[in-house]
Design a protein around this motif. Structure first.
Motif, short mmCIF file in Angstrom:
data_model
loop_
_atom_site.label_atom_id
_atom_site.label_comp_id
_atom_site.label_asym_id
_atom_site.label_seq_id
_atom_site.Cartn_x
_atom_site.Cartn_y
_atom_site.Cartn_z
N ASP A 33 0.86 -1.18 0.00
CA ASP A 33 0.00 0.00 0.00
C ASP A 33 0.90 1.23 0.00
O ASP A 33 1.25 1.76 1.06
N PHE A 34 1.30 1.64 -1.19
CA PHE A 34 2.21 2.78 -1.33
C PHE A 34 1.99 3.38 -2.72
O PHE A 34 1.56 2.69 -3.64
N ASN A 35 2.29 4.67 -2.85
CA ASN A 35 2.14 5.33 -4.15
C ASN A 35 3.02 4.67 -5.20
O ASN A 35 4.14 4.26 -4.90
N PHE A 36 2.50 4.60 -6.43
CA PHE A 36 3.24 3.94 -7.50
C PHE A 36 2.92 4.60 -8.83
O PHE A 36 1.97 5.37 -8.97
N VAL A 37 3.75 4.27 -9.82
CA VAL A 37 3.53 4.65 -11.20
C VAL A 37 3.59 3.37 -12.02
O VAL A 37 4.51 2.57 -11.86
N ASP A 38 2.58 3.16 -12.88
CA ASP A 38 2.59 2.02 -13.79
C ASP A 38 3.07 2.49 -15.16
O ASP A 38 2.58 3.49 -15.67
N VAL A 39 4.02 1.76 -15.72
CA VAL A 39 4.53 2.04 -17.06
C VAL A 39 4.26 0.81 -17.90
O VAL A 39 4.86 -0.25 -17.67
N VAL A 40 3.33 0.93 -18.85
CA VAL A 40 2.94 -0.19 -19.72
C VAL A 40 3.67 -0.05 -21.05
O VAL A 40 3.77 1.05 -21.59
N ASP A 41 4.18 -1.17 -21.59
CA ASP A 41 4.90 -1.12 -22.86
C ASP A 41 3.94 -0.81 -24.03
O ASP A 41 2.72 -0.82 -23.86
N GLU A 42 4.49 -0.54 -25.18
CA GLU A 42 3.71 -0.15 -26.37
C GLU A 42 2.67 -1.20 -26.76
O GLU A 42 1.59 -0.87 -27.23
N ASP A 43 3.01 -2.47 -26.59
CA ASP A 43 2.10 -3.56 -26.97
C ASP A 43 1.04 -3.85 -25.91
O ASP A 43 0.13 -4.63 -26.16
N GLY A 44 1.19 -3.26 -24.73
CA GLY A 44 0.25 -3.50 -23.65
C GLY A 44 0.37 -4.88 -23.03
O GLY A 44 -0.56 -5.35 -22.39
N GLU A 45 1.53 -5.53 -23.22
CA GLU A 45 1.70 -6.90 -22.72
C GLU A 45 2.64 -7.01 -21.53
O GLU A 45 2.74 -8.07 -20.93
N SER A 46 3.34 -5.93 -21.21
CA SER A 46 4.19 -5.94 -20.02
C SER A 46 4.09 -4.58 -19.33
O SER A 46 3.78 -3.57 -19.96
N MET A 47 4.33 -4.61 -18.04
CA MET A 47 4.18 -3.41 -17.24
C MET A 47 5.22 -3.41 -16.13
O MET A 47 5.61 -4.46 -15.62
N ARG A 48 5.65 -2.22 -15.77
CA ARG A 48 6.54 -2.03 -14.62
C ARG A 48 5.77 -1.20 -13.60
O ARG A 48 5.29 -0.12 -13.91
#
Length: 160
Positions: A33-48
């Motif tokens: 439970d902490f602030n985050f940023v999601d970064v999704v790749d161009e294909d929408g198949e992987s995320m950080r």
């Protein structure tokens, strides 16, 4: 919990806050439970999912599943405010610096700690637990610690 014990357990089990390879996005959200940023790749198949100094990597199958992650301890040397916020939210105190000796002493006292392979990576020494797929990178730089990591300090701990 001390971050040293938490990280040692991560090396030994391949799980951080109960999250490991194969965990779902929902399980990750419930665990941290902490602030985050999601970064999704161009294909929408992987995320950080980036929590500042902790990151998880996810792949999309039928749902989002964890494929790896890392604790980027080197980020805390310059940004100790992130560790302060984490301590308040998650109750774990991550130090600005952590030496390999401190972490290893905690690790070897865990029951059933896996063996570690030592690999010289030039600027870094890698300690890898093949059983759990976790690697620790330690600065091999011969510089003394100042506002940045020095020789023997843990750079990162990675799953994958």
């Amino acid at each position: 919990m001390s971050a040293t014990r938490l990280i040692a357990s991560f090396i030994a089990t391949g799980r951080l806050y109960g999250v490991g390879i194969g965990s779902t996005l929902i399980e990750l959200q419930q665990a941290i439970d902490f602030n985050f940023v999601d970064v999704v790749d161009e294909d929408g198949e992987s995320m950080r999912r980036d929590y500042g100094f902790i990151e998880f990597y996810l792949n999309l199958d039928q749902d989002w599943r964890v494929s790896g992650g890392s604790i980027e301890l080197h980020r805390l040397a310059a940004r100790s405010d992130t560790a302060d916020r984490w301590r308040i939210a998650m109750q774990d105190h991550f130090p600005r610096y952590l030496t390999w000796d401190e972490l290893y002493n905690e690790f070897v006292n865990l029951p059933n700690a896996p063996s570690l392979q030592n690999i010289d990576q030039g600027d870094f020494q890698e300690y890898r637990a093949s059983e759990t797929k976790v690697s620790v990178l330690v600065s091999n730089d011969h510089e003394e610690r100042d506002e940045w990591l020095g020789h023997g300090d843990v750079w990162s701990v990675s799953l994958g």
